[in-house]
Write an enzyme that holds these catalytic residues in place. Structure first.
Site, mmCIF file in Angstrom:
data_model
loop_
_atom_site.group_PDB
_atom_site.id
_atom_site.type_symbol
_atom_site.label_atom_id
_atom_site.label_comp_id
_atom_site.label_asym_id
_atom_site.label_seq_id
_atom_site.Cartn_x
_atom_site.Cartn_y
_atom_site.Cartn_z
ATOM 1 N N HIS A 1 1.033 1.706 15.892
ATOM 2 C CA HIS A 1 2.209 1.975 15.028
ATOM 3 C C HIS A 1 3.693 1.601 15.386
ATOM 4 O O HIS A 1 4.427 1.973 14.841
ATOM 5 C CB HIS A 1 2.049 3.551 14.608
ATOM 6 C CG HIS A 1 0.929 3.808 13.517
ATOM 7 N ND1 HIS A 1 -0.336 3.695 14.326
ATOM 8 C CD2 HIS A 1 0.937 4.307 12.408
ATOM 9 C CE1 HIS A 1 -1.356 3.987 13.093
ATOM 10 N NE2 HIS A 1 -0.470 4.404 11.854
ATOM 11 N N GLU B 1 0.952 -1.214 0.070
ATOM 12 C CA GLU B 1 0.145 -0.049 -0.208
ATOM 13 C C GLU B 1 0.838 1.321 0.024
ATOM 14 O O GLU B 1 1.798 1.359 0.836
ATOM 15 C CB GLU B 1 -0.976 0.068 1.379
ATOM 16 C CG GLU B 1 -1.713 1.167 1.504
ATOM 17 C CD GLU B 1 -3.024 1.337 0.728
ATOM 18 O OE1 GLU B 1 -3.091 0.370 -0.114
ATOM 19 O OE2 GLU B 1 -3.501 2.544 0.883
ATOM 20 N N GLU C 1 -3.701 -6.300 3.659
ATOM 21 C CA GLU C 1 -2.655 -6.993 4.008
ATOM 22 C C GLU C 1 -2.552 -8.353 3.612
ATOM 23 O O GLU C 1 -1.709 -8.913 3.173
ATOM 24 C CB GLU C 1 -1.979 -6.734 5.418
ATOM 25 C CG GLU C 1 -1.517 -5.458 5.678
ATOM 26 C CD GLU C 1 -2.729 -4.400 5.893
ATOM 27 O OE1 GLU C 1 -3.916 -4.613 5.992
ATOM 28 O OE2 GLU C 1 -2.523 -2.997 5.854
ATOM 29 N N GLN D 1 3.036 -1.690 6.072
ATOM 30 C CA GLN D 1 3.232 -0.413 6.320
ATOM 31 C C GLN D 1 3.677 -0.093 7.687
ATOM 32 O O GLN D 1 4.612 0.813 8.042
ATOM 33 C CB GLN D 1 1.849 0.372 5.832
ATOM 34 C CG GLN D 1 2.464 1.841 5.927
ATOM 35 C CD GLN D 1 1.107 2.535 5.145
ATOM 36 O OE1 GLN D 1 0.042 3.104 5.476
ATOM 37 N NE2 GLN D 1 1.495 2.747 3.940
ATOM 38 N N PHE D 2 3.072 -0.808 8.662
ATOM 39 C CA PHE D 2 3.546 -0.476 10.060
ATOM 40 C C PHE D 2 3.410 -2.066 10.754
ATOM 41 O O PHE D 2 2.509 -2.561 10.132
ATOM 42 C CB PHE D 2 2.564 0.693 10.997
ATOM 43 C CG PHE D 2 2.979 1.846 10.697
ATOM 44 C CD1 PHE D 2 3.863 2.530 11.362
ATOM 45 C CD2 PHE D 2 2.247 2.620 9.665
ATOM 46 C CE1 PHE D 2 4.220 3.885 11.157
ATOM 47 C CE2 PHE D 2 2.432 3.937 9.347
ATOM 48 C CZ PHE D 2 3.523 4.559 10.167
#
Lengths: 377, 332
Positions: free
Chosen positions: B134, B34, B65, B87-88
């Protein structure tokens, strides 16, 4: 504070959206027909290819016999478990036969028969269910992904493989099989969405056999049909009689052709019925009636085709006997080979975890080897 | 090839360069995730790749995901080498069924016939003031999963070298990027990157004699700082950077602890069942007669990752490490 007192109250509730905000396509052409598509017993059956239908008949008879033999092997303790596809042979076999050699099949745990119909050795196909290893064949050699036990998780694999093949310029189609229960899984959604966005050459075949173990379709989804789910992803959805092998062949062939020629994915719902229990460990009498099962017996996929072909003079007594004899020969061979104790190698436990064994695995392998040697003394 | 003199480069730049070089050398390497395309990733780690290699090889995927990793499995089955960005840390969790049931097991299920060369890049750990979901240190989930290789660089040199090796690996690699080190710098030459030891090799980052700090990823700079501070107390600390959690380089760790006789394992992840528990157990098993004190662990607390205004109390810092070192003065 009431709604009227809110800041901005009195302004129109609905503003006119900017021009870019509009649906990207007409919904109507994507909607599946309200009734499952059928060929057998309709005027369309006049167009059937006799040679192809005789082949399908032989495969259906063989498939039925395969199911019976595999179920018998569970009773003899030769298979840990077998999820039967009695009643679903038409969908299983058509899924295998519409594919070309370079195409890929992504079966679920129930789809052993599709793998066998694609040409896989029945003994290799049963390795998972016998328990001597997880996958008894080389997926690349046969272009059949490992039988997948987690529900719907093989669907994104099919999308990725088909996408990769297209990126490489290969005319490869992936056909992925899933049950009605599997359509509730998140991976089903993600796979269909990726496939449609990427216009991947994939065919999703849902075999709606009425139950996810014991849970009926009505408790699985509120959608009018499972084929309707296609609309939201922007792909065609087709509803087809899963017991009508001619209809299955036609609808699957059309979807495979669409995929191969760049038309993107299709979702097909084959409406069928699981005549036996989920597996030999299941008690189907707890959640369905004998009357329901009896009603489906009248719509048996083998009988449907046999009636049509004999009525049209495409199949005679000799043809039927030949098919049954071939099926018996297959069953006898399967029985004989499955009755031999499988040979397992304990050191396989460590052989295929990493390309190169870690120090820890080397230690553990040495420990097991020593245990085996001690036992042997 | 013109050699460009080393100049200050960040870990982020080294990671980008690693993907760029891998893609240039091997047309089967694909980057997906993404925001990895036009945006270059939220941390800009894939910056510029789509311009150079096009959208077929650097793909902005739908936001899903499990779908990202699941389709990567299929791509790898067809002979590609996907490099997937999660992403995290906590965003990777929806992909765990794909990771655990398929990515980690495909080689094993198929008796070695179908290895999956997938690199899964996961920015992980805290210290950047990120809000909930995060900042997780998720390494224990990966290290507990047989079939996965788990790597985490702590230096600019390793970021490049280990990522290149991960992409070239025929096995799936979870590549944990300590996001608070993304902007750490080193003198580094992108045209002639220094060779580093491969996956599975730990490194002694600082030689010492009185105790060993065993650490990795985001805690390495903290441990090096603690080692400097400890000099004032008369402690000469050795610092071992694991670099690779699976495989775990027991030999380097054991050799160091046998030299120093004392050990502290330091990481951000919670202590219970964390990688430090494994390291401490192995050190105890193999160095018992060399140990002057019990093996100690300095880890994050066993709590869900705290809100950013409290994270400084959770993350192992220099003081907490020095306290542990003081407790190593075990007598009788």
């Amino acid at each position: 504070m009431t709604v009227q007192e809110l800041p901005g109250a009195g302004a129109p509730h609905r503003v006119t959206p900017p021009p870019a905000w509009r649906p990207r396509m007409e919904a109507a052409p994507l909607l599946p027909d309200p009734e499952p598509y059928r060929v057998l017993g309709t005027p369309a059956a006049e167009e059937l290819d006799p040679a192809l239908m005789r082949r399908y008949y032989a495969e259906l008879v063989r498939g039925r016999r395969y199911n019976a033999q595999a179920t018998a092997l569970t009773r003899q303790g030769r298979l840990a478990v077998y999820p039967s596809t009695v009643g679903q042979e038409a969908a299983e076999i058509a899924a295998a036969l519409v594919l070309e050699e370079q195409d890929w099949l992504f079966p679920s745990y129930r789809d052993t028969l599709a793998a066998v119909a694609r040409g896989l050795d029945p003994v290799q196909a049963l390795t998972l269910l016998r328990g001597d290893w997880h996958t008894g064949y080389d997926p690349r050699e046969h272009r059949i992904a490992p039988l997948c036990t987690p529900l719907a998780t093989q669907l994104p694999h099919a999308v990725g493989l088909a996408h990769a093949a297209r990126l490489r310029g290969d005319a490869v189609v992936a056909l992925a099989m899933v049950g009605d229960g599997g359509t509730s899984e998140g991976d089903f959604h993600e796979a269909l969405n990726f496939a449609a966005v990427w216009q991947a050459p994939v065919v999703f075949l849902v075999q709606n056999n009425g139950f996810a173990i014991s849970v009926p379709l009505a408790k699985q989804t509120a959608a009018p049909t499972l084929a309707h789910k296609a609309v939201g992803y922007g792909m065609p959805g087709r509803l087809v009689d899963g017991n009508d092998v001619a209809a299955m062949h036609e609808v699957l062939t059309e979807a495979v052709k669409r995929a191969r020629t760049g038309g993107g994915p299709t979702l097909i719902e084959a409406v069928t019925y699981r005549m036996e229990a989920h597996t030999n460990a299941d008690d189907a009498t707890r959640y369905r009636t004998d009357a329901e099962v009896e009603a489906w017996k009248a719509h048996d996929p083998v009988q449907l085709l046999e009636r049509e072909l004999t009525a049209r003079g495409i199949l005679d007594e000799e043809g039927i006997r030949e098919a049954r004899d071939a099926a018996e020969a297959m069953a006898a061979d399967l029985r004989e080979r499955m009755n031999a104790d499988p040979v397992t190698d304990p050191m396989d436990l460590f052989a295929h975890v990493y390309a190169e064994q870690t120090g820890r695995l080397r230690e553990q392998a040495a420990m097991l080897r020593a245990e085996l040697e001690a036992e042997g003394e | 090839m013109t050699t460009v003199a080393a100049k200050p480069a960040t870990m982020a730049q080294a990671l980008t360069r690693a993907m760029r070089d891998a893609m240039a050398e091997d047309p089967t390497v694909h980057v997906m995730g993404e925001d990895v395309g036009a945006l270059g990733g939220v941390f800009r780690i894939t910056d510029g790749l789509v311009k150079e290699f096009g959208e077929d090889r650097v793909t902005d995927t739908p936001l899903a995901e499990a779908g990202i990793l699941g389709t990567a499995v299929g791509m790898a089955m067809y002979g590609l080498r996907p490099v997937v960005e999660m992403q995290f840390d906590a965003f990777a969790y929806p992909a765990f069924e794909q990771l655990l049931s398929h990515v980690a097991k495909m080689r094993n299920r198929t008796r070695g016939k179908m290895p999956l060369p997938i690199t899964i890049r996961v920015p992980y750990g805290g210290g950047i003031g990120g809000v909930e979901h995060h900042c997780d240190s998720s390494e224990a989930y990966y290290t507990a999963t047989p079939g996965l290789t788990v790597v985490t660089p702590a230096t600019v040199e390793d970021a490049y070298g280990l990522l290149r090796e991960s992409i070239a690996s025929d096995d799936p690699v979870v590549f944990l990027e300590p996001k608070r080190l993304y902007w750490s710098k080193s003198q580094w030459s992108p045209e002639a990157p220094a060779a580093v030891p491969g996956i599975g090799k730990a490194l002694v980052r600082r030689a010492g004699t009185s105790a060993t700090l065993i650490t990795y990823g985001p805690s390495l700079p903290v441990c090096l700082e603690a080692a400097e501070a400890a000099r004032e107390e008369g402690w000469d600390l050795e610092v071992v950077d694991l670099r690779s959690l699976v495989p775990f380089d027991e030999e380097t760790v054991v050799a160091s602890v046998r030299r120093t006789g004392r050990a502290v394992v330091v990481h951000e992840a919670g202590g219970f069942g964390g990688p430090g528990a494994e390291v401490a157990a192995r050190v105890s098993e193999r160095c018992f007669h060399h140990l002057e004190a019990p093996v100690l662990r300095v880890t994050g607390f066993d709590i869900p990752y705290p809100p950013p205004m409290l994270e400084k109390h959770h993350l192992p810092g220099v003081e907490r490490i020095l306290d542990a070192v003081a407790r190593l003065q075990w007598e009788n």
